[in-house]
Design an enzyme around this catalytic site. Structure first.
Site, short mmCIF file in Angstrom:
data_model
loop_
_atom_site.label_atom_id
_atom_site.label_comp_id
_atom_site.label_asym_id
_atom_site.label_seq_id
_atom_site.Cartn_x
_atom_site.Cartn_y
_atom_site.Cartn_z
N ASN A 1 -10.41 -2.78 -6.38
CA ASN A 1 -9.63 -1.89 -7.26
C ASN A 1 -10.30 -1.67 -8.61
O ASN A 1 -9.98 -0.71 -9.32
CB ASN A 1 -8.21 -2.43 -7.48
CG ASN A 1 -7.30 -2.28 -6.29
OD1 ASN A 1 -6.31 -3.00 -6.12
ND2 ASN A 1 -7.60 -1.33 -5.40
N ASP B 1 0.83 -1.21 0.00
CA ASP B 1 0.00 0.00 0.00
C ASP B 1 0.87 1.26 0.00
O ASP B 1 1.93 1.28 0.62
CB ASP B 1 -0.91 -0.03 1.24
CG ASP B 1 -2.03 0.98 1.16
OD1 ASP B 1 -2.31 1.49 0.05
OD2 ASP B 1 -2.64 1.27 2.21
C1 FPP Z 1 -1.73 0.24 -3.40
O1 FPP Z 1 -1.33 1.55 -3.53
C2 FPP Z 1 -1.25 -0.59 -4.46
C3 FPP Z 1 -2.04 -1.12 -5.47
C4 FPP Z 1 -3.46 -0.85 -5.58
C5 FPP Z 1 -1.52 -1.97 -6.52
C6 FPP Z 1 -0.27 -2.72 -6.20
C7 FPP Z 1 0.53 -2.72 -7.44
C8 FPP Z 1 1.85 -2.74 -7.48
C9 FPP Z 1 2.72 -2.92 -6.33
C10 FPP Z 1 2.55 -2.57 -8.78
C11 FPP Z 1 2.27 -3.59 -9.78
C12 FPP Z 1 2.64 -4.94 -9.32
C13 FPP Z 1 3.00 -5.91 -10.16
C14 FPP Z 1 3.26 -7.25 -9.63
C15 FPP Z 1 3.13 -5.68 -11.59
P1 FPP Z 1 -2.44 2.67 -3.67
O2 FPP Z 1 -2.54 3.04 -5.10
O3 FPP Z 1 -3.71 2.23 -3.03
O4 FPP Z 1 -1.74 3.81 -2.83
P2 FPP Z 1 -2.45 4.97 -2.01
O5 FPP Z 1 -3.20 4.30 -0.89
O6 FPP Z 1 -1.28 5.77 -1.52
O7 FPP Z 1 -3.32 5.72 -2.95
#
Ligand code: FPP
Length: 254
Positions: A80, A32
């Site tokens: 998501n 996250d």
């Molecule tokens: C949370 O950060 C992360 C995600 C929703 C996606 C996770 C994806 C990755 C780590 C990259 C892609 C992975 C692979 C394996 C290709 P957020 O966007 O919710 O962050 P925030 O809470 O700060 O908005």
């Protein structure tokens, strides 16, 4: 239970056996903070996801170096899908890029890639790439990387309950004989050991519909680092915290 619901990973590990390791056998991570990492730098969210994909490499390296055998990463939740179409397209594009560029290295390194979640919501091309990546690494046993994609634990539990009801209606399952092990064998994680340790980055203290059944006796460590900044030192700190925990699984203190 009938053979129709046999655990698909039974040949890989003995989930019920006590871990020979002092540390966790299975670590699961809620990655996250990509968005906050990007916006704190004045960058678009996709830059945070790209940097997050680099952190995935570091997490795998750290887990392997620590003797962890199973690593589950929450890469895309069923919730998501509610994000703007552009961000979904960025995330699926990154996933496709990851599959094309990392799977050969995973395969060479003895890593088996397993996907859990409702992959039918992805396009046919991505579904085919996911299946190909799983097939290419299917014989590896040194390390199991589980990617939770379009995953939601409530969905998973409802699907298992539906399957149990179907088997009962077909006469292949006696409802009175359904126990925890039999139900677990109907989940997407059938045959996998439960996570010993669940990490979440970014300072949030939530499970967010991740591995609700499997987390029953997991230890939780919440790290005050945004996922793109996740380093091997954070993994080591989490393992040190885990080592200080006294896991009793509901039993009386000894
Ligand atoms: C949370 O950060 C992360 C995600 C929703 C996606 C996770 C994806 C990755 C780590 C990259 C892609 C992975 C692979 C394996 C290709 P957020 O966007 O919710 O962050 P925030 O809470 O700060 O908005």
């Amino acid at each position: 239970m009938s053979s129709q619901v046999a655990a698909p990973f039974a040949q890989l590990a003995t989930p019920d056996a006590a871990s020979p390791l002092a540390g966790p056998r299975h670590v699961a991570i809620i990655m996250d903070g990509n968005g906050r990492w990007a916006s704190s730098r004045g960058l678009p969210r996709v830059a945070g996801h790209r940097a997050g994909a680099e952190a995935v490499r570091r997490a795998i390296t750290a887990a392997r170096a620590a003797g962890v055998q199973w690593l589950t990463l929450y890469a895309f939740s069923s919730e998501n899908w509610r994000r703007p179409a552009t961000e979904i397209s960025d995330l699926t594009g990154l996933l496709r890029h990851y599959l094309r560029h990392e799977v050969a290295e995973l395969a060479r390194g003895g890593v088996r890639l397993v996907i859990i979640g409702d992959r039918t919501r992805f396009g046919a091309d991505l579904q085919a790439e996911l299946a190909a990546a799983e097939a290419r690494t299917a014989d590896n046993t040194a390390f199991i990387l589980v990617m939770a994609l379009s995953y939601g634990a409530r969905d998973e539990i409802v699907a298992a309950a539906r399957r149990a009801a179907e088997l009962a209606a077909a006469g292949t399952l006696d409802p009175a004989s359904l126990d925890e092990a039999g139900f677990a064998a109907l989940l997407a994680t059938a045959g996998m050991p439960d996570p010993d340790l669940i990490l979440r980055t970014s300072g949030e203290h939530r499970l967010s519909n991740f591995l609700l059944w499997q987390a029953a006796y997991a230890e939780f460590v919440f790290l005050d680092v945004l996922w793109p900044d996740f380093a091997e030192s954070h993994f080591a700190a989490a393992l040190a915290e885990y080592a200080r925990r006294d896991r009793r699984f509901g039993a009386r203190p000894g």
